[in-house]
Design an enzyme around this catalytic site. Structure first.
Site, mmCIF file in Angstrom:
data_model
loop_
_atom_site.group_PDB
_atom_site.id
_atom_site.type_symbol
_atom_site.label_atom_id
_atom_site.label_comp_id
_atom_site.label_asym_id
_atom_site.label_seq_id
_atom_site.Cartn_x
_atom_site.Cartn_y
_atom_site.Cartn_z
ATOM 1 N N ASP A 176 -5.853 -2.649 -13.891
ATOM 2 C CA ASP A 176 -5.014 -2.642 -15.275
ATOM 3 C C ASP A 176 -5.533 -4.164 -16.037
ATOM 4 O O ASP A 176 -4.820 -4.819 -16.446
ATOM 5 C CB ASP A 176 -3.482 -3.110 -14.738
ATOM 6 C CG ASP A 176 -3.418 -4.109 -13.715
ATOM 7 O OD1 ASP A 176 -4.612 -4.589 -13.240
ATOM 8 O OD2 ASP A 176 -2.566 -4.720 -13.509
ATOM 9 N N GLU A 177 -6.853 -4.159 -16.020
ATOM 10 C CA GLU A 177 -7.718 -4.934 -16.786
ATOM 11 C C GLU A 177 -8.311 -4.602 -18.012
ATOM 12 O O GLU A 177 -8.914 -3.654 -17.685
ATOM 13 C CB GLU A 177 -8.484 -5.890 -15.821
ATOM 14 C CG GLU A 177 -7.890 -6.612 -14.694
ATOM 15 C CD GLU A 177 -8.805 -7.219 -13.816
ATOM 16 O OE1 GLU A 177 -8.454 -8.275 -13.085
ATOM 17 O OE2 GLU A 177 -10.031 -6.714 -13.493
#
Length: 259
Positions: A176-177
């Site tokens: 989720d980066e």
């Protein structure tokens, strides 16, 4: 394959059927055959069909000799390699793009960042690297399931693309980066404005299966040349700044030089 009748092709030049930017490649190969008298294989070119579409082709060229052994021309055997080329391009794309969001991966982002640094150096400009980590994403996965998580990531990717300019890059560099490479940052305020747009956009509810998912974003910003001179240094500084933003209360951004 080209869509022309035999009558239409008689009297026309091979040059008329080859897409212009490939002509040099083909005629260099012809010159080599002429100079060496040897066949040349793997001559790649693109053909223009009558309907305006293109096909990839590969040719083996042979010298034509007279009785005295002098080269008086060429002949070539070509084959359509369009399907192979498309598969190669697809494989290349998959090697540098995230399957879920179709955003560049870290590998391609680093290539783009290298180019951005060179450009900023040449134009004596600033550019920004922004490291983004989603807040509350684990909760979406845990409560709504992985399908919802995947959908949220795709929606976030689309929203991030809407927050930047066409010359900028958005990449997915972890679960989720995300990473944003923002070019032509005249003043830090421009990076700040992008970060604020991202925070507002990402935090809007995401409709899923009749319900809503909520995520936020913590953003770290590193500026070239102030915070780093090379790729790894800039990413590292942006990453550290992102953790400071997260610790300060999420849905927040922090500059690398503010720590």
């Amino acid at each position: 394959h080209l869509g022309y009748s035999r009558e239409e092709l008689i009297g026309s030049s091979f040059r008329d059927q080859v897409v212009k930017e490939y002509l040099d490649n083909v005629y260099k190969a012809f010159s080599k055959i002429y100079m060496t008298g040897k066949p040349e294989t793997g001559i790649d070119y693109k053909l223009l069909r009558k309907d305006g579409t293109n096909r990839f082709a590969e040719m083996t060229g042979f010298p034509l000799k007279n009785r005295q052994g002098e080269i008086i021309g060429f002949r070539g055997i070509g084959r359509d390699i369009t399907e192979r080329k498309l598969i190669e391009e697809q494989i290349k794309h998959l090697a540098t793009h995230d399957v879920l969001t179709d955003l560049p991966t870290m590998r391609l982002a680093k290539d783009r960042l290298k180019m951005s640094i060179s450009l900023a150096q040449r134009n004596k400009m600033m550019m920004a690297v922004m490291f983004i980590d989603l807040d509350g994403f684990k909760q979406v996965n845990d409560t709504l399931g992985h399908d919802a998580g995947d959908y949220v990531l795709k929606q976030v990717a689309d929203r991030l693309l809407c927050c930047v300019r066409s010359s900028d890059t958005v990449a997915r560099v972890g679960g989720d980066e995300f990473l944003i490479i923002a070019n032509d940052v005249h003043i830090p305020k421009i990076a700040e404005q992008i970060a604020e747009k991202v925070i507002n956009s990402v935090s809007s509810p995401i409709a899923f299966n009749g319900g809503q998912a909520f995520v936020g974003s913590s953003i770290g910003i590193a500026l070239y040349p102030n915070d780093g001179q090379d790729i790894d240094q800039l990413i590292k500084q942006a990453d550290k700044a992102m953790y400071r933003a997260k610790n300060a209360g999420k849905d927040n951004f922090s500059f690398a030089n503010s720590g």
